[in-house]
Design an enzyme around this catalytic site. Structure first.
Site, mmCIF file in Angstrom:
data_model
loop_
_atom_site.group_PDB
_atom_site.id
_atom_site.type_symbol
_atom_site.label_atom_id
_atom_site.label_comp_id
_atom_site.label_asym_id
_atom_site.label_seq_id
_atom_site.Cartn_x
_atom_site.Cartn_y
_atom_site.Cartn_z
ATOM 1 N N GLU A 120 0.848 -1.207 0.000
ATOM 2 C CA GLU A 120 0.000 0.000 0.000
ATOM 3 C C GLU A 120 0.880 1.253 0.000
ATOM 4 O O GLU A 120 0.759 2.155 0.823
ATOM 5 C CB GLU A 120 -0.977 0.008 1.178
ATOM 6 C CG GLU A 120 -2.138 0.977 0.956
ATOM 7 C CD GLU A 120 -3.184 0.919 2.059
ATOM 8 O OE1 GLU A 120 -4.118 0.100 1.919
ATOM 9 O OE2 GLU A 120 -3.085 1.682 3.030
ATOM 10 N N HIS A 210 -13.189 8.569 14.114
ATOM 11 C CA HIS A 210 -12.208 8.400 15.183
ATOM 12 C C HIS A 210 -10.914 9.178 14.979
ATOM 13 O O HIS A 210 -10.080 9.224 15.887
ATOM 14 C CB HIS A 210 -11.834 6.922 15.301
ATOM 15 C CG HIS A 210 -11.016 6.428 14.146
ATOM 16 N ND1 HIS A 210 -11.591 6.034 12.962
ATOM 17 C CD2 HIS A 210 -9.677 6.289 13.997
ATOM 18 C CE1 HIS A 210 -10.632 5.665 12.125
ATOM 19 N NE2 HIS A 210 -9.465 5.808 12.724
ATOM 20 N N HIS A 243 -15.263 4.051 18.639
ATOM 21 C CA HIS A 243 -13.845 3.818 18.892
ATOM 22 C C HIS A 243 -13.555 3.860 20.392
ATOM 23 O O HIS A 243 -14.267 4.520 21.155
ATOM 24 C CB HIS A 243 -13.027 4.887 18.161
ATOM 25 C CG HIS A 243 -11.577 4.579 18.027
ATOM 26 N ND1 HIS A 243 -10.647 4.899 18.987
ATOM 27 C CD2 HIS A 243 -10.874 3.969 17.036
ATOM 28 C CE1 HIS A 243 -9.445 4.510 18.597
ATOM 29 N NE2 HIS A 243 -9.552 3.941 17.426
#
Length: 382
Positions: A120, A210, A243
């Site tokens: 990634e 979050h 979260h």
């Protein structure tokens, strides 16, 4: 033929989700010995992903502490990696994305003169403080890595503009591979509150929020907008896995607690979350990963951030960058709820993030780099 010893290093839930299918793919290759080193940056959430994918770490640094800081995560990972690398002597270290584990794992490998593969690679906002510290983490790893596995052409172009050293491959995103394991047509949720939802007749919106940069007024405005939408549409319900951050929990309780048609629940593991997204109407999130995952399921995404390092989804039409202003969030959510043509255009857009074969491409690239394969693998194209 000597096997290539590849060690995957990760420590958070998002990394584990995206690395698990790659670890398993590498283990199936005859010419590769696949090892796994966990840092334990997010202990409980990491362990749940490992259990779902039926994986065990060969090494576990177990670095997590109460009230841990970025400095403590980084230093404990680097120090912990010392003995692991000296014992295992891997030929290649794989790290994923942009966490503190990612940066520290790559730096530890560099100190031992071990090549790094960055899964990634190439995501950029070009604002070093947003997202923080992720933008700087992935940029620094880009300077260290010898192999760059970019999900998309745009990610690869970012790296070429920066003139990074090493080989660049366009692979698609491994999270699409992961979803072949997690999403199930007859899935039953562990939480009965979710099983009781009427996914057929109600429009369920999956919400996550979050990020540190949204703490304070941005998060308050996001939650006020969510509350307004829930109170306006009788057929709309929100599911928000809250979260664990105390700041997030306090804000969510203040603005969303006790509101009819808003379900505040505990965080979900990857299997539960993927199946929630598969059944929901659309997604509202400030997460990075959900911007990739939801489009693969045909779900529009409203991104609750001022910028995104995933512009491909915006260009493809699967995602809209909403921002964090109350009026903008309400307007664009209502647009999806009130205008079927707008919803259908997003839901049916082509997912730019992969075809479920990213892990195979990465494994092929590793074999090519170490001379086990004669031709460089072809790049992914959506």
């Amino acid at each position: 033929m000597k096997k290539i010893k590849v060690m995957s290093v990760f420590g958070t839930r998002p990394e584990a989700i995206k690395m698990a299918p790659l670890v398993k793919t590498l283990a199936r290759r005859e010419g590769i010995e696949s090892l796994c080193c966990l840092t334990g940056q997010h202990r409980q959430m990491l362990d749940s992903v490992m259990e779902i994918f039926r994986l065990k770490g060969d090494y576990d640094l177990n670095i997590m502490q109460k009230q841990q800081t970025l400095s403590s995560i980084t230093t404990r990972t680097i120090l912990g990696m010392e003995s692991v690398l000296e014992e295992a002597k891997p030929d290649l270290i794989l790290v994923h994305g942009d966490t503190s584990t990612t940066f520290a794992g790559a730096l530890a490998a560099f100190y031992h003169k071990i090549p790094v593969g960055h899964v990634e690679a190439g995501l950029r906002t070009y604002d070093v403080y947003s997202p923080f510290p992720e933008e700087m983490n992935r940029t620094l790893v880009g300077d260290i890595a010898a192999l760059h596995f970019s999900p998309t052409l745009a990610n690869a172009e970012n790296l070429r503009k920066e003139a990074v050293k090493g080989e660049i491959f366009i692979t698609g995103n491994t999270v699409i591979d992961a979803m072949a394991t997690t999403v199930q047509p007859n899935f039953r949720f562990a939480l009965e509150e979710l099983n009781a939802l009427d996914f057929e007749n109600k429009r369920i919106i999956a919400l996550t929020c979050h990020r540190r940069e949204n703490y304070g007024k941005p998060m308050e405005d996001i939650f006020r907008a969510v509350r307004h939408i829930a109170e306006t549409y009788e057929d709309v319900e929100f599911v928000y896995p809250v979260h664990l951050s105390p700041a997030v929990r306090e804000c969510a309780g203040k603005y969303l607690g006790g509101v009819e048609r808003i379900h505040l629940i505990e965080p979900l593991d990857v299997e539960q979350m993927h199946n929630l997204m598969a059944r929901c109407h659309f997604v509202m999130t400030d997460s990075g990963g959900l911007q990739e995952e939801a489009p693969a399921l045909g779900k529009p995404v409203l991104v609750l951030r001022r910028e995104t390092e995933r512009p491909e989804a915006i260009a493809a039409g699967t995602v809209k960058l909403v921002g964090v202003e109350y009026a903008d969030i309400v307007r664009l959510a209502k647009e999806l709820l009130d205008e079927p043509a707008v919803f259908d255009a997003m839901a049916k857009a082509v997912n730019p993030y992969g075809d479920g074969h990213a892990c195979e491409r990465i494994a092929d690239a590793i074999e090519w780099y170490f001379g086990q394969r004669s031709e460089k693998p072809a790049d992914f194209r959506p």
